[in-house]
Motif scaffolding. Structure first.
Motif, PDB file in Angstrom:
ATOM      1  N   ARG A 124      24.413  -3.986  -0.477  1.00 33.62           N
ATOM      2  CA  ARG A 124      24.724  -4.030  -1.909  1.00 33.62           C
ATOM      3  C   ARG A 124      24.301  -5.359  -2.534  1.00 33.62           C
ATOM      4  O   ARG A 124      25.022  -5.982  -3.302  1.00 33.62           O
ATOM      5  N   GLY A 125      23.143  -5.808  -2.184  1.00 36.81           N
ATOM      6  CA  GLY A 125      22.618  -7.045  -2.742  1.00 36.81           C
ATOM      7  C   GLY A 125      21.224  -7.295  -2.229  1.00 36.81           C
ATOM      8  O   GLY A 125      20.668  -6.490  -1.491  1.00 36.81           O
ATOM      9  N   VAL A 126      20.636  -8.429  -2.606  1.00 39.46           N
ATOM     10  CA  VAL A 126      19.267  -8.724  -2.203  1.00 39.46           C
ATOM     11  C   VAL A 126      19.202  -9.783  -1.102  1.00 39.46           C
ATOM     12  O   VAL A 126      18.120 -10.112  -0.629  1.00 39.46           O
ATOM     13  N   GLU A 127      20.351 -10.298  -0.709  1.00 41.32           N
ATOM     14  CA  GLU A 127      20.349 -11.324   0.330  1.00 41.32           C
ATOM     15  C   GLU A 127      19.845 -10.728   1.646  1.00 41.32           C
ATOM     16  O   GLU A 127      20.340  -9.721   2.138  1.00 41.32           O
ATOM     17  N   GLY A 128      18.848 -11.364   2.223  1.00 41.17           N
ATOM     18  CA  GLY A 128      18.270 -10.879   3.471  1.00 41.17           C
ATOM     19  C   GLY A 128      17.414  -9.646   3.316  1.00 41.17           C
ATOM     20  O   GLY A 128      16.873  -9.136   4.306  1.00 41.17           O
ATOM     21  N   PHE A 129      17.284  -9.188   2.088  1.00 41.41           N
ATOM     22  CA  PHE A 129      16.534  -7.955   1.838  1.00 41.41           C
ATOM     23  C   PHE A 129      15.035  -8.210   1.798  1.00 41.41           C
ATOM     24  O   PHE A 129      14.230  -7.306   2.049  1.00 41.41           O
ATOM     25  N   ALA A 130      14.646  -9.446   1.498  1.00 40.49           N
ATOM     26  CA  ALA A 130      13.226  -9.773   1.333  1.00 40.49           C
ATOM     27  C   ALA A 130      12.415  -9.452   2.582  1.00 40.49           C
ATOM     28  O   ALA A 130      11.311  -8.911   2.502  1.00 40.49           O
ATOM     29  N   ASN A 131      12.977  -9.781   3.747  1.00 45.85           N
ATOM     30  CA  ASN A 131      12.234  -9.519   4.988  1.00 45.85           C
ATOM     31  C   ASN A 131      12.002  -8.034   5.209  1.00 45.85           C
ATOM     32  O   ASN A 131      10.942  -7.619   5.686  1.00 45.85           O
ATOM     33  N   GLU A 132      12.999  -7.230   4.851  1.00 43.39           N
ATOM     34  CA  GLU A 132      12.855  -5.781   5.013  1.00 43.39           C
ATOM     35  C   GLU A 132      11.786  -5.229   4.068  1.00 43.39           C
ATOM     36  O   GLU A 132      11.026  -4.331   4.428  1.00 43.39           O
ATOM     37  N   VAL A 133      11.742  -5.783   2.868  1.00 39.52           N
ATOM     38  CA  VAL A 133      10.723  -5.347   1.912  1.00 39.52           C
ATOM     39  C   VAL A 133       9.336  -5.750   2.403  1.00 39.52           C
ATOM     40  O   VAL A 133       8.369  -4.995   2.261  1.00 39.52           O
ATOM     41  N   ARG A 134       9.230  -6.926   2.978  1.00 34.90           N
ATOM     42  CA  ARG A 134       7.946  -7.376   3.517  1.00 34.90           C
ATOM     43  C   ARG A 134       7.474  -6.438   4.633  1.00 34.90           C
ATOM     44  O   ARG A 134       6.282  -6.151   4.766  1.00 34.90           O
ATOM     45  N   LYS A 135       8.421  -5.971   5.440  1.00 33.28           N
ATOM     46  CA  LYS A 135       8.068  -5.006   6.482  1.00 33.28           C
ATOM     47  C   LYS A 135       7.548  -3.711   5.853  1.00 33.28           C
ATOM     48  O   LYS A 135       6.597  -3.106   6.342  1.00 33.28           O
ATOM     49  N   TYR A 136       8.193  -3.304   4.774  1.00 34.49           N
ATOM     50  CA  TYR A 136       7.771  -2.099   4.059  1.00 34.49           C
ATOM     51  C   TYR A 136       6.349  -2.275   3.522  1.00 34.49           C
ATOM     52  O   TYR A 136       5.504  -1.394   3.666  1.00 34.49           O
ATOM     53  N   ILE A 137       6.095  -3.425   2.911  1.00 33.47           N
ATOM     54  CA  ILE A 137       4.774  -3.689   2.343  1.00 33.47           C
ATOM     55  C   ILE A 137       3.710  -3.740   3.433  1.00 33.47           C
ATOM     56  O   ILE A 137       2.596  -3.242   3.270  1.00 33.47           O
ATOM     57  N   THR A 138       4.059  -4.343   4.578  1.00 39.10           N
ATOM     58  CA  THR A 138       3.129  -4.375   5.704  1.00 39.10           C
ATOM     59  C   THR A 138       2.812  -2.962   6.192  1.00 39.10           C
ATOM     60  O   THR A 138       1.664  -2.631   6.501  1.00 39.10           O
ATOM     61  N   SER A 139       3.843  -2.137   6.242  1.00 35.33           N
ATOM     62  CA  SER A 139       3.655  -0.746   6.645  1.00 35.33           C
ATOM     63  C   SER A 139       2.741  -0.023   5.659  1.00 35.33           C
ATOM     64  O   SER A 139       1.871   0.756   6.049  1.00 35.33           O
ATOM     65  N   ARG A 140       2.942  -0.291   4.372  1.00 37.01           N
ATOM     66  CA  ARG A 140       2.111   0.333   3.342  1.00 37.01           C
ATOM     67  C   ARG A 140       0.659  -0.098   3.470  1.00 37.01           C
ATOM     68  O   ARG A 140      -0.268   0.683   3.229  1.00 37.01           O
ATOM     69  N   LYS A 141       0.436  -1.338   3.862  1.00 34.03           N
ATOM     70  CA  LYS A 141      -0.938  -1.814   4.055  1.00 34.03           C
ATOM     71  C   LYS A 141      -1.611  -1.071   5.205  1.00 34.03           C
ATOM     72  O   LYS A 141      -2.797  -0.726   5.130  1.00 34.03           O
ATOM     73  N   ALA A 142      -0.843  -0.820   6.265  1.00 31.64           N
ATOM     74  CA  ALA A 142      -1.386  -0.068   7.399  1.00 31.64           C
ATOM     75  C   ALA A 142      -1.715   1.362   6.975  1.00 31.64           C
ATOM     76  O   ALA A 142      -2.739   1.932   7.386  1.00 31.64           O
ATOM     77  N   VAL A 143      -0.841   1.945   6.162  1.00 32.90           N
ATOM     78  CA  VAL A 143      -1.075   3.298   5.643  1.00 32.90           C
ATOM     79  C   VAL A 143      -2.356   3.323   4.817  1.00 32.90           C
ATOM     80  O   VAL A 143      -3.189   4.216   4.955  1.00 32.90           O
ATOM     81  N   THR A 144      -2.500   2.318   3.952  1.00 32.50           N
ATOM     82  CA  THR A 144      -3.678   2.260   3.085  1.00 32.50           C
ATOM     83  C   THR A 144      -4.957   2.115   3.901  1.00 32.50           C
ATOM     84  O   THR A 144      -5.990   2.724   3.570  1.00 32.50           O
ATOM     85  N   LYS A 145      -4.912   1.353   4.961  1.00 30.60           N
ATOM     86  CA  LYS A 145      -6.082   1.169   5.817  1.00 30.60           C
ATOM     87  C   LYS A 145      -6.506   2.492   6.454  1.00 30.60           C
ATOM     88  O   LYS A 145      -7.693   2.832   6.487  1.00 30.60           O
ATOM     89  N   ALA A 146      -5.529   3.248   6.951  1.00 34.14           N
ATOM     90  CA  ALA A 146      -5.832   4.549   7.555  1.00 34.14           C
ATOM     91  C   ALA A 146      -6.376   5.521   6.507  1.00 34.14           C
ATOM     92  O   ALA A 146      -7.282   6.313   6.785  1.00 34.14           O
ATOM     93  N   ILE A 147      -5.825   5.435   5.304  1.00 31.81           N
ATOM     94  CA  ILE A 147      -6.272   6.315   4.235  1.00 31.81           C
ATOM     95  C   ILE A 147      -7.700   5.990   3.817  1.00 31.81           C
ATOM     96  O   ILE A 147      -8.504   6.894   3.549  1.00 31.81           O
ATOM     97  N   CYS A 148      -8.035   4.715   3.770  1.00 31.06           N
ATOM     98  CA  CYS A 148      -9.406   4.316   3.424  1.00 31.06           C
ATOM     99  C   CYS A 148     -10.410   4.916   4.397  1.00 31.06           C
ATOM    100  O   CYS A 148     -11.484   5.381   3.999  1.00 31.06           O
TER     101      CYS A 148
END
Length: 292
Positions: A124-148
């Motif tokens: 219920r807050g953003v504390e410590g959430f940044a790292n999880e979002v970074r993991k999400y973004i990294t995952s999205r980059k991998a998805v984009t690479k496969a899609i390309c």
């Protein structure tokens, strides 16, 4: 004999005729589905892509009926048509592979989205959430690479389809030409889906439709350009904004966007899975025809 309203491209493989209506009455349904697909590509939203895959399902149901006609089976089984049929089979194998990439991309994005929702509910807050979002973004980059990579394969298929040519205009070629038009429509729909998942517009999304069709829909595309909605992209943008600002008020907004993204992914995955089964069925049917 009326020509099909869909030309794969203004090249030699697109000049063949529609299926003879008296021998193949299913041709009207095939043409209708192809037209519906063309119209549905005037927008780049999850609903329009979902509609494309509904049209594809109808299209492949009609193809299945076409392949049940004894005359169509006889034509496809002829030795002189072997090269064209094998090209269609090679194409279907590549399409299945691209579908697999899309399914994996949707699954990976869905799992990350659900994980982020769970974390937001617990913390219920953003504390410590940044790292999880970074993991999400990294995952999205991998998805984009496969899609390309998958998009490049589709482009290669498109080029190969454009360079195909037939040596005659008999009914056998008409059957194969129709199946090639179906393949071209499938390429275009998958290109739209992959581009939507990655958040990028397909470079040549409507290249498989005739120049006339493109001109007819050009104004409509421009009008709808401002109305595009990409729930996956919106969720990612909201998450980036959340961790950048650290504003607690954005948590609720992030939860809403993640929920929208998850529902969007679920709908796309269901449509893709249903189409995937039909694509497999069509491939198996053609293989059985060759092996009879």
């Amino acid at each position: 004999m009326a020509t099909s309203p869909l030309n794969v491209k203004p090249s030699s493989h697109a000049r063949s005729n529609s299926l003879p209506s008296r021998q193949y009455p299913i041709t009207s349904q095939i043409d209708e589905s192809l037209n519906r697909l063309r119209v549905s590509q005037s927008a780049s939203t999850s609903s329009s892509i979902g509609h494309q895959f509904n049209c594809l399902q109808d299209l492949y149901d009609s193809v299945d009926m076409l392949l049940q006609f004894p005359l169509a089976q006889q034509d496809l089984a002829q030795e002189q048509q072997r090269k064209w049929v094998e090209q269609l089979l090679d194409g279907s194998l590549m399409l299945l592979d691209v579908c697999g990439t899309a399914k994996d991309a949707l699954l990976q994005t869905k799992e990350c989205t659900q994980e982020l929702q769970s974390i937001l509910r617990r913390r219920r807050g953003v504390e410590g959430f940044a790292n999880e979002v970074r993991k999400y973004i990294t995952s999205r980059k991998a998805v984009t690479k496969a899609i390309c990579k998958a998009l490049k394969n589709l482009k290669h298929m498109d080029n190969k389809l454009s360079s195909s040519s037939f040596s005659n205009d008999d009914d056998t070629v008409a059957v194969i030409s129709t199946l090639k038009q179906v393949e071209a429509a499938t390429i275009s729909a998958l290109e739209s889906l992959l581009s939507f998942i990655s958040g990028a517009e397909a470079e040549s999304k409507s290249s498989r439709w005739s120049l006339v069709s493109k001109l007819m829909h050009q104004k409509k595309v421009m009008c709808e350009e401002e109305q595009k909605t990409n729930e996956i992209e919106n969720a990612e943008a909201t998450l980036r904004s959340l961790i950048k600002s650290g504003n607690m008020k954005q948590v609720e907004n992030a939860q809403i966007e993640l929920q929208n993204s998850e529902m969007c992914i679920q709908d796309l995955d269901e449509g893709l899975e249903s189409f995937f089964r039909r694509l497999i069925k069509a491939r198996v049917t053609v293989l059985n025809i060759l092996n009879c």
